[in-house]
Design a protein around this motif. Structure first.
Motif, PDB file in Angstrom:
ATOM      1  N   PRO A   1       0.823  -1.225   0.000  1.00 34.92           N
ATOM      2  CA  PRO A   1       0.000   0.000   0.000  1.00 34.92           C
ATOM      3  C   PRO A   1       0.852   1.267   0.000  1.00 34.92           C
ATOM      4  CG  PRO A   1      -0.807  -1.569   1.622  1.00 34.92           C
ATOM      5  CD  PRO A   1       0.513  -2.086   1.149  1.00 34.92           C
ATOM      6  N   VAL A   2       1.978   1.218   0.704  1.00 33.94           N
ATOM      7  CA  VAL A   2       2.871   2.377   0.765  1.00 33.94           C
ATOM      8  C   VAL A   2       3.568   2.567  -0.580  1.00 33.94           C
ATOM      9  CG1 VAL A   2       4.701   3.497   2.085  1.00 33.94           C
ATOM     10  CG2 VAL A   2       3.209   1.828   3.203  1.00 33.94           C
ATOM     11  N   ASN A   3       3.988   1.463  -1.199  1.00 34.78           N
ATOM     12  CA  ASN A   3       4.598   1.548  -2.532  1.00 34.78           C
ATOM     13  C   ASN A   3       3.647   2.218  -3.526  1.00 34.78           C
ATOM     14  OD1 ASN A   3       6.918   0.209  -1.697  1.00 34.78           O
ATOM     15  ND2 ASN A   3       6.187  -1.797  -2.354  1.00 34.78           N
ATOM     16  N   ILE A   4       2.418   1.741  -3.545  1.00 32.16           N
ATOM     17  CA  ILE A   4       1.436   2.246  -4.513  1.00 32.16           C
ATOM     18  C   ILE A   4       1.152   3.724  -4.271  1.00 32.16           C
ATOM     19  CG2 ILE A   4      -0.972   2.056  -5.261  1.00 32.16           C
ATOM     20  CD1 ILE A   4      -0.700  -0.990  -4.662  1.00 32.16           C
ATOM     21  N   TRP A   5       0.944   4.092  -3.002  1.00 32.27           N
ATOM     22  CA  TRP A   5       0.648   5.491  -2.677  1.00 32.27           C
ATOM     23  C   TRP A   5       1.825   6.400  -3.027  1.00 32.27           C
ATOM     24  CZ3 TRP A   5      -2.651   9.209  -1.826  1.00 32.27           C
ATOM     25  CH2 TRP A   5      -2.203  10.391  -1.211  1.00 32.27           C
ATOM     26  N   CYS A   6       3.015   6.019  -2.601  1.00 36.97           N
ATOM     27  CA  CYS A   6       4.178   6.892  -2.793  1.00 36.97           C
ATOM     28  C   CYS A   6       4.543   7.035  -4.267  1.00 36.97           C
ATOM     29  CB  CYS A   6       5.373   6.351  -2.005  1.00 36.97           C
ATOM     30  SG  CYS A   6       5.217   6.543  -0.220  1.00 36.97           S
ATOM     31  N   ILE A   7       4.550   5.937  -4.988  1.00 35.98           N
ATOM     32  CA  ILE A   7       4.889   6.010  -6.411  1.00 35.98           C
ATOM     33  C   ILE A   7       3.803   6.767  -7.174  1.00 35.98           C
ATOM     34  CG2 ILE A   7       5.250   4.646  -8.505  1.00 35.98           C
ATOM     35  CD1 ILE A   7       6.562   2.515  -6.698  1.00 35.98           C
ATOM     36  N   GLY A   8       2.541   6.522  -6.814  1.00 41.43           N
ATOM     37  CA  GLY A   8       1.447   7.253  -7.452  1.00 41.43           C
ATOM     38  C   GLY A   8       1.523   8.744  -7.178  1.00 41.43           C
ATOM     39  N   LEU A   9       1.837   9.109  -5.939  1.00 38.11           N
ATOM     40  CA  LEU A   9       1.975  10.524  -5.586  1.00 38.11           C
ATOM     41  C   LEU A   9       3.139  11.155  -6.340  1.00 38.11           C
ATOM     42  CD1 LEU A   9       1.276  12.998  -3.871  1.00 38.11           C
ATOM     43  CD2 LEU A   9       2.690  12.037  -2.026  1.00 38.11           C
ATOM     44  N   PHE A  10       4.235  10.430  -6.438  1.00 32.96           N
ATOM     45  CA  PHE A  10       5.402  10.940  -7.163  1.00 32.96           C
ATOM     46  C   PHE A  10       5.051  11.203  -8.627  1.00 32.96           C
ATOM     47  CE2 PHE A  10       9.264  10.451  -9.658  1.00 32.96           C
ATOM     48  CZ  PHE A  10      10.189  11.211  -8.948  1.00 32.96           C
ATOM     49  N   ILE A  11       4.356  10.264  -9.256  1.00 36.19           N
ATOM     50  CA  ILE A  11       3.967  10.429 -10.661  1.00 36.19           C
ATOM     51  C   ILE A  11       3.026  11.622 -10.817  1.00 36.19           C
ATOM     52  CG2 ILE A  11       2.691   9.371 -12.572  1.00 36.19           C
ATOM     53  CD1 ILE A  11       3.757   6.653 -11.576  1.00 36.19           C
ATOM     54  N   PHE A  12       2.084  11.757  -9.900  1.00 37.03           N
ATOM     55  CA  PHE A  12       1.145  12.882  -9.940  1.00 37.03           C
ATOM     56  C   PHE A  12       1.888  14.215  -9.840  1.00 37.03           C
ATOM     57  CE2 PHE A  12      -1.449  15.940  -7.499  1.00 37.03           C
ATOM     58  CZ  PHE A  12      -2.511  16.104  -8.383  1.00 37.03           C
ATOM     59  N   LEU A  13       2.838  14.300  -8.914  1.00 36.29           N
ATOM     60  CA  LEU A  13       3.608  15.530  -8.748  1.00 36.29           C
ATOM     61  C   LEU A  13       4.513  15.782  -9.954  1.00 36.29           C
ATOM     62  CD1 LEU A  13       4.607  15.176  -4.973  1.00 36.29           C
ATOM     63  CD2 LEU A  13       2.827  16.648  -5.948  1.00 36.29           C
ATOM     64  N   PHE A  14       5.042  14.705 -10.521  1.00 34.73           N
ATOM     65  CA  PHE A  14       5.915  14.837 -11.692  1.00 34.73           C
ATOM     66  C   PHE A  14       5.143  15.419 -12.874  1.00 34.73           C
ATOM     67  CE2 PHE A  14       8.028  13.323 -15.530  1.00 34.73           C
ATOM     68  CZ  PHE A  14       9.361  13.612 -15.258  1.00 34.73           C
ATOM     69  N   ILE A  15       3.927  14.957 -13.076  1.00 32.76           N
ATOM     70  CA  ILE A  15       3.097  15.453 -14.179  1.00 32.76           C
ATOM     71  C   ILE A  15       2.807  16.941 -14.002  1.00 32.76           C
ATOM     72  CG2 ILE A  15       0.799  15.294 -15.235  1.00 32.76           C
ATOM     73  CD1 ILE A  15       0.901  12.272 -14.610  1.00 32.76           C
ATOM     74  N   GLN A  16       2.600  17.361 -12.772  1.00 31.45           N
ATOM     75  CA  GLN A  16       2.283  18.759 -12.496  1.00 31.45           C
ATOM     76  C   GLN A  16       3.509  19.671 -12.491  1.00 31.45           C
ATOM     77  OE1 GLN A  16       0.078  18.832  -8.752  1.00 31.45           O
ATOM     78  NE2 GLN A  16      -1.826  19.036  -9.921  1.00 31.45           N
ATOM     79  N   ALA A  17       4.684  19.092 -12.316  1.00 33.19           N
ATOM     80  CA  ALA A  17       5.891  19.888 -12.096  1.00 33.19           C
ATOM     81  C   ALA A  17       6.359  20.599 -13.360  1.00 33.19           C
ATOM     82  CB  ALA A  17       7.005  18.990 -11.568  1.00 33.19           C
ATOM     83  N   LYS A  18       7.090  21.679 -13.150  1.00 36.42           N
ATOM     84  CA  LYS A  18       7.751  22.367 -14.251  1.00 36.42           C
ATOM     85  C   LYS A  18       9.055  21.644 -14.582  1.00 36.42           C
ATOM     86  CE  LYS A  18       5.739  26.863 -13.166  1.00 36.42           C
ATOM     87  NZ  LYS A  18       5.991  28.287 -12.823  1.00 36.42           N
ATOM     88  N   ARG A  19       9.669  22.064 -15.681  1.00 33.87           N
ATOM     89  CA  ARG A  19      10.809  21.313 -16.206  1.00 33.87           C
ATOM     90  C   ARG A  19      11.948  21.169 -15.200  1.00 33.87           C
ATOM     91  NH1 ARG A  19      15.339  22.785 -18.739  1.00 33.87           N
ATOM     92  NH2 ARG A  19      14.642  24.930 -18.919  1.00 33.87           N
ATOM     93  N   LYS A  20      12.321  22.251 -14.531  1.00 29.96           N
ATOM     94  CA  LYS A  20      13.445  22.168 -13.596  1.00 29.96           C
ATOM     95  C   LYS A  20      13.139  21.213 -12.451  1.00 29.96           C
ATOM     96  CE  LYS A  20      16.620  24.822 -10.725  1.00 29.96           C
ATOM     97  NZ  LYS A  20      17.021  26.151 -10.216  1.00 29.96           N
ATOM     98  N   GLU A  21      11.913  21.262 -11.949  1.00 35.44           N
ATOM     99  CA  GLU A  21      11.556  20.365 -10.855  1.00 35.44           C
ATOM    100  C   GLU A  21      11.538  18.913 -11.333  1.00 35.44           C
ATOM    101  OE1 GLU A  21       8.535  20.419  -7.095  1.00 35.44           O
ATOM    102  OE2 GLU A  21       7.647  20.819  -9.056  1.00 35.44           O
TER     103      GLU A  21
END
Length: 215
Positions: free
Chosen positions: A25-45
Motif C-alpha cells: 500500500p505504501v509503494n502504490i501510494w508513494c509512487i502514485g503521488l510521485f507520478i502525480f507531482l511529476f506530471i504537475q511539475a515544471k521542467r526544472k523540478e
C-alpha cells in the motif's frame, strides 16, 4: 503548506503501515503521488525529481545491500524508498526557503549536534558521528544550498528515529570496512541525505543550463 503536510503525513503514516502490515500500500501510494507531482511539475523540478531517483536508488542499494551499514525489515529496499527521498528533499527545501540563506545561519542550525556528537563519540556509541559532522560542515561550506543541508540534518534524524523506532530498518552498530561505530540511527545520518542533495543540486543546474536555448 499543503505539500509539506502531505509529505509529513506520508512519512508518518506510511512507515508504520509498511512495518506492521505491508509495503505494497505504501509503494502504490508513494509512487502514485510521485507520478502525480511529476506530471504537475515544471521542467526544472522534473529534472530534480529524476536526479533524486538516479542518485537515491543506487546509493540505497549500495548502503543496504553491499556496504550493509543498515538493513531493511524485509531485507530488500522497499520500492517507496527512492521516491520517499524526493518527498524529504522537497520538504527540506521548502522549509529552508523560509529561513535566511546564509552559511553562518546554517552553521548555527547544526551547532546543537556538536556537543552530542562529541559525547557519543567519546562514549563509543557513535564514533562515525565525528566523520559525519565534518562532512556536514563541509557541505555547508562548499555546497550551493547550505541551509538545505542544515535543515536536512534535522529532518533526516526525525525520520530515521521514527523508522528505526518502528523497526522498519536498522543501522549496524559497527560500520563495515571501518573501525567506526554507529548509533541506531547515527546522530548525523542527515549527512548522507545532504550529500545526495548536493549531487542533485549540481546535476540539476548542469542539466538545466544545458537545456537552456542559446542566444
Amino acid at each position: 503548506m499543503r505539500r509539506e503536510i502531505l509529505y509529513a503525513a506520508t512519512i508518518a503514516i506510511g512507515l508504520p503501515i509498511s512495518r506492521y502490515f505491508s509495503e505494497w500500500p505504501v509503494n502504490i501510494w508513494c509512487i502514485g503521488l510521485f507520478i502525480f507531482l511529476f506530471i504537475q511539475a515544471k521542467r526544472k523540478e522534473r529534472i530534480e525529481m529524476v536526479a533524486v531517483l538516479a542518485f537515491a536508488t543506487p546509493m540505497e542499494l549500495f548502503f543496504s545491500e553491499f556496504w550493509l551499514i543498515y538493513e531493511y525489515q524485509r531485507d530488500l529496499m522497499p520500492l517507496y524508498v527512492p521516491v520517499g527521498h524526493w518527498f524529504l528533499f522537497d520538504l527540506g527545501r521548502r522549509i529552508a526557503d523560509r529561513l535566511p540563506e546564509s552559511k553562518t545561519m546554517a552553521r548555527w542550525v547544526l551547532v546543537p549536534f556538536v556537543p552530542l556528537t562529541i559525547w557519543m563519540a567519546f562514549d563509543g556509541i557513535d564514533t562515525s558521528g565525528l566523520v559525519l559532522l565534518l562532512l556536514m560542515f563541509g557541505l555547508i561550506r562548499f555546497g550551493p544550498a547550505p541551509m538545505l543541508y542544515a535543515v536536512m540534518a534535522w529532518l533526516a534524524l526525525l525520520m530515521e528515529l521514527w523508522g528505526t523506532g518502528l523497526g522498519t530498518w536498522t543501522w549496524a552498530p559497527e560500520v563495515p570496512w571501518t573501525p567506526l561505530t554507529a548509533w541506531n540511527p547515527p546522530l548525523l545520518c542527515g549527512a548522507f541525505y545532504g550529500l545526495g542533495d548536493l549531487l542533485v543540486n549540481i546535476s540539476t543546474e548542469k542539466f538545466n543550463d544545458a537545456s537552456e536555448p542559446l542566444g
